[in-house]
Every structure is written in C-alpha cells, then in structure tokens.
Design a protein around this motif. Structure first.
Motif: not given
Length: 541
Positions: A265-268, A167-174, A163-165, A188-189
C-alpha cells in the motif's frame, strides 16, 4: 544506528512468525483433508441464500439452447440436488458442477480421475490438498476471465513515478531533518491515499484477479500430479505475481501478511499488479479458460466420487446411438426411502393413477437421472441406458403464477415452451404433469389430445405425460400406458407401493381421501352418489 538494526531484527522475527504460522496452517490443512472422504464430509462450506454458483455458466452459455432451462431446473428441484452433491473444495468446482447439472456441452467429470480418487488414497490426499489450498471464495467471479472481459481499464504510467515518491522524498533531508521528515510523511500519505482509493474502487475485480491467479497455480499443480505438461510458459509471468497479490481475508492474525500488504500500500504496488494481471489474462483468455476447466473438472470429479459413496447404489450410464431409455431399479436421489422401479421405453408414455400414488415422482426420477447421466456420468439405478439429448419439463407452475399469470395461461406458456424446444431438432425428453388441468374437462381433453399427439409425432421426441383424465387412454391408443395404484387398508387408510405397472388405473381416491380426513359424512355420501350418476351418464353417452 543500533536502533536501526533493532527494527530490522524485530521485522525479521515478525516475518518469521508469520511464515511459521503459514507452515502450521498448511500442516493442519493436510491433516483435515485426509479424513474428509471417509467421513463423507466437506472441509468448509459457506452458507447463505446470497451465495450464487452460476457465474461461470452464465458467462459461457449465452447462445446455448441445449442446456437445462430454468423451468426444468426448478421442476426437478435441481438446487437441492446440487447442494446434496456439493462436497467441493473450491468455488471453481462448485461453478463447474453447476454447469454440469445444466448439461452444458463440452463439460464432464473425468471417470478415470473418479476411479483414481475412489481407490488411490495417496492420489486423493494429494489432489485434496491442492484443491484445499485454493479454497472457496463466495460469489467470486474469476470465471469472467474465461471469456473476453469487456471492462475498459486505463493504466496510467504516471503512477510509476507516484509509487517512488516515498523514496524520492528522502532527498529532502538534504534541506534539513524537519523538511525531510515532513516530505516523507506527505509522500507516504499521498501514495497510501491513492492506494486506498484504488482498492475501494477495484476491490471486487481485484479479488477476482487474485483468485484467478491462484486458479492458474492450482491448475498447474493438478496437471503435474496427473503427469500432464502444462502451458505454464504462456503465462509464466503470472506465477511470480501470486507471491505479491496477497490478501489476508482468511489470515487476519498473520503478521507477515499484514506487513507485506502495508508495504504494498505504501508503494501503490497493487495498482501495477492489477493492471499487469488484467493485461495477461486478456491476452491469454483461452489459456485461462483451459486452466479453469482443469480445476473445475478435478474438483467436480472429487465431489462426485464422494457423493457416490453416500448412495445405496449407482450405475455408470450406457449411451445409445438411437432413441432408447431403459432403467433397472431406478430411484430418486433426493428421497431417503425411495422406491425403485424398472422401466423400458418403446413408445411415448401416458401415466395414470390416483392422487399421491407416485406419477409425478416417477417422472421426476426419470428426468433427474437423465440430467445426472449427462452431467455426472452417474445414475441412481442398477442399469441405465439412454440416448443423450435435451430434457424439458412442464410440472410446477409456481414461478409463472407469481408473475401474475392465471393457472391456465401459465400452462399454455409452459407447454408452448416444450414445442419451441423441439425446433432444435435434437433428441428431446419431454415430461408433462397433469396437462392443462386449469381448464374445463371437454376443452382439456380435446386440447391435451392435440398437444400430446403433436409432441409424440415429432421424430426427435420421447414423451412422458401424467393425467387424471382416463378418457385420454381411449383416444391416444398409440401411447404405452402405465399406472400407479393405492390400497384401502382394513383400518380405513390408503397406502401406496409407488410401483409402476403396465396398463391403465381402474381406481381413484379423491372421495375416499375426504372421508379419511374427517369431512362431514353428508359431503362424502353426496360425492359418492354424484360420482355414480356421472359414471352412468357417461355410459349412456
């Protein structure tokens, strides 16, 4: 940065529009429910033969043999009576009233509430609005949670991390904007794909859960309205869920709901709500069953109160402690111009009379009034006194014939069922129409005598039987005899007054009906001559 605040503002405006839409909808609903009782109308009734009302009854009645069985239900046209009474706001009320008409023990309308609904307009409007907010949900099975729901549901705690994926994926902007955008879209997909899969697999149960949560809220509002303290503390964690377990099936134009459901739906979120709600309902099954009954009884009481206003007159039945059945001006609730009759039981009854004279209708009138007395605390009469008990009939055999039984076999099975009912050793009202008509005269009279004697001698039974075999009145002398008659008019027609009389019929109309319906004169004359010969033969024998 400026564009971010533009999106925020647009979102706030859209949510505001959605909330405004909901408020407007609520105001309109209040206006509608205010007029329904006086108009003798329903708010919204879902139609279709596919809609069932027996979910709750089937869940709770597995080991209860005292209820109205399917044979009696069909004999008395109880589906028609149910639909005539159906002024409910909710599916819960419909299922509860269906259970009442099945005479399931421990379920009843609230006569105090009935009177308040009828006389106190302000109370009626408040109760109506509470019930209308819950509304109908066709073929919903929230009642499954009133018993121990057996379906095994495995909650996967890893789904919390999933469910937190987004949000966690925002770290990849690094690692770069392109990688970040790709990661967020991928996360999100994945989450939304899992959410869609979960919803497709659990949609029916989730819909039942959503309605169950609304039932709890509705029950608490009703108890508050009635000045009763609720057990909200036991299931207090459910209330906050009602704000998140939303669906937009009835509000497809509500933008706010659409957005909220998209975020869920986006966060299950539905996955976690689903399992949490199931766990709470499992733990507090008895409490939910009590909430269900609160809503069901309130809606059934409203519907019964409104239905009573459509009747020419009705009576509150009087329950007797010993074997008794007395009715004054009793009539059939499904007939528009029903003829009322008086009746007082002393002994088992044998009804005679010509075809279409009213025998079957009278028996059904008494039987259906017994059902209504026990289930709805209502009788379509001026006065009705009875001893509570089981009602069992053998009248219409279409179902058995459809299964491939011969007419006589169907009759044998139907009467055997009545004998089995007597084993419950409870007061039992038995109604039999044209007993054993599917066999020859001699065996019919002999067998009918033995069966009716057996049923009559049973200390718990009160028996009504209709027959064309006048010979039975000469054999069963310990029965009370009543009859219906016809009148041959001057213009060669037959009329009926449908009034019950003490005694035995002395007329028949089968041959005259052939003449009235323009049979060849030779058939009519030969039939009359043959009848005269048979009567003379019977006198000599």
């Amino acid at each position: 940065m400026q564009s971010f605040w533009v999106y925020v503002l647009i979102t706030i405006v859209l949510i505001g529009i959605g909330i405004g839409y909901s408020v407007y909808d609520s105001i309109q609903l209040k206006r509608k429910v205010k007029t329904l009782f006086n108009k003798q109308a329903t708010l919204f009734k879902q139609k279709g033969n596919h809609i069932m009302f027996d979910h709750y009854y089937k869940h709770i009645s597995k080991e209860e043999a005292r209820c109205i069985d399917d044979i009696t239900w069909n004999d008395l046209s109880m589906d028609q009576l149910f639909h005539r009474i159906n002024y409910h706001f909710t599916s819960v009320g419909e299922e509860y009233t269906y259970t009442l008409l099945r005479n399931f023990p421990g379920h009843h309308v609230d006569e105090t509430m009935l009177n308040k609904i009828t006389k106190d307009v302000r109370y009626r409007e408040k109760l109506s609005f509470i019930l209308a907010k819950l509304g109908r949900n066709a073929n919903n099975d929230a009642s499954r949670f009133t018993v121990h729901y057996q379906k095994k549901e495995c909650y996967n705690k890893l789904m919390i991390l999933v469910s937190f994926l987004p949000i966690l994926s925002l770290a990849m902007f690094y690692f770069g904007v392109s990688i970040g955008i790709f990661s967020v879209i991928l996360a999100m997909g994945v989450v939304m794909g899992l959410s869609v899969k979960f919803q497709s697999q659990s949609d029916l149960v989730y819909n039942d859960l959503f309605y169950a949560i609304k039932i709890i809220d509705t029950a608490n509002e009703i108890m508050k309205l009635n000045g009763r303290k609720s057990n909200d503390s036991k299931m207090k964690s459910v209330k906050w869920m009602s704000y998140f377990m939303l669906n937009d099936n009835k509000n497809e134009g509500n933008i706010a709901l659409t957005m909220i459901n998209a975020i869920k739906q986006m966060f299950l979120i539905d996955y976690h709500l689903y399992h949490r709600a199931l766990a709470i309902l499992h733990k507090h099954q008895e409490d939910f069953a009590a909430y269900f009954k609160v809503v069901g009884q309130a809606d059934a009481s409203y519907s019964t109160a409104l239905w009573r206003t459509t009747l020419p007159y009705f009576a509150i039945p009087e329950a007797a402690e010993e074997k008794a059945l007395e009715a004054e001006e009793v009539y059939h609730p499904l007939l528009d111009r029903a003829v009322a009759n008086d009746f007082k039981y002393k002994h088992s009854v044998l009804l005679t009379g010509s075809n279409a004279s009213g025998k079957s209708t009278f028996m059904k009138t008494m039987a259906i009034n017994l059902v209504m007395a026990q289930g709805l605390n209502t009788s379509t009469s001026e006065r009705f006194v009875y001893q509570p008990g089981i009602i069992a009939t053998s009248m219409n055999l279409e179902d058995s014939l459809a299964k491939g039984d011969s007419y006589f076999i169907a009759e044998i099975k139907s009467v055997k069922h009545l004998i089995e009912v007597l084993k419950l050793t409870l007061p039992t009202y038995i109604f039999i129409d044209e007993i054993l008509r599917g066999t020859n005269t001699k065996e019919r009279i002999a067998s009918a005598t033995a069966i009716l004697d057996y049923l009559n001698l049973h200390q718990n039974s009160l028996l009504f039987a209709a027959t064309h075999d006048i010979e039975l009145t000469e054999i069963l002398t310990h029965f009370d005899f009543y009859y219906f008659k016809e009148t041959l008019t001057e213009d060669n027609d037959i009329t009926f007054d449908y009034t019950i009389r003490k005694g035995v019929t002395t007329t028949s109309n089968a041959i005259e009906l052939m003449r009235i319906h323009n049979y060849p004169e030779s058939i009519y004359n030969q039939a009359k001559m043959q009848l005269k010969q048979l009567e003379q033969l019977n006198v000599r024998t």
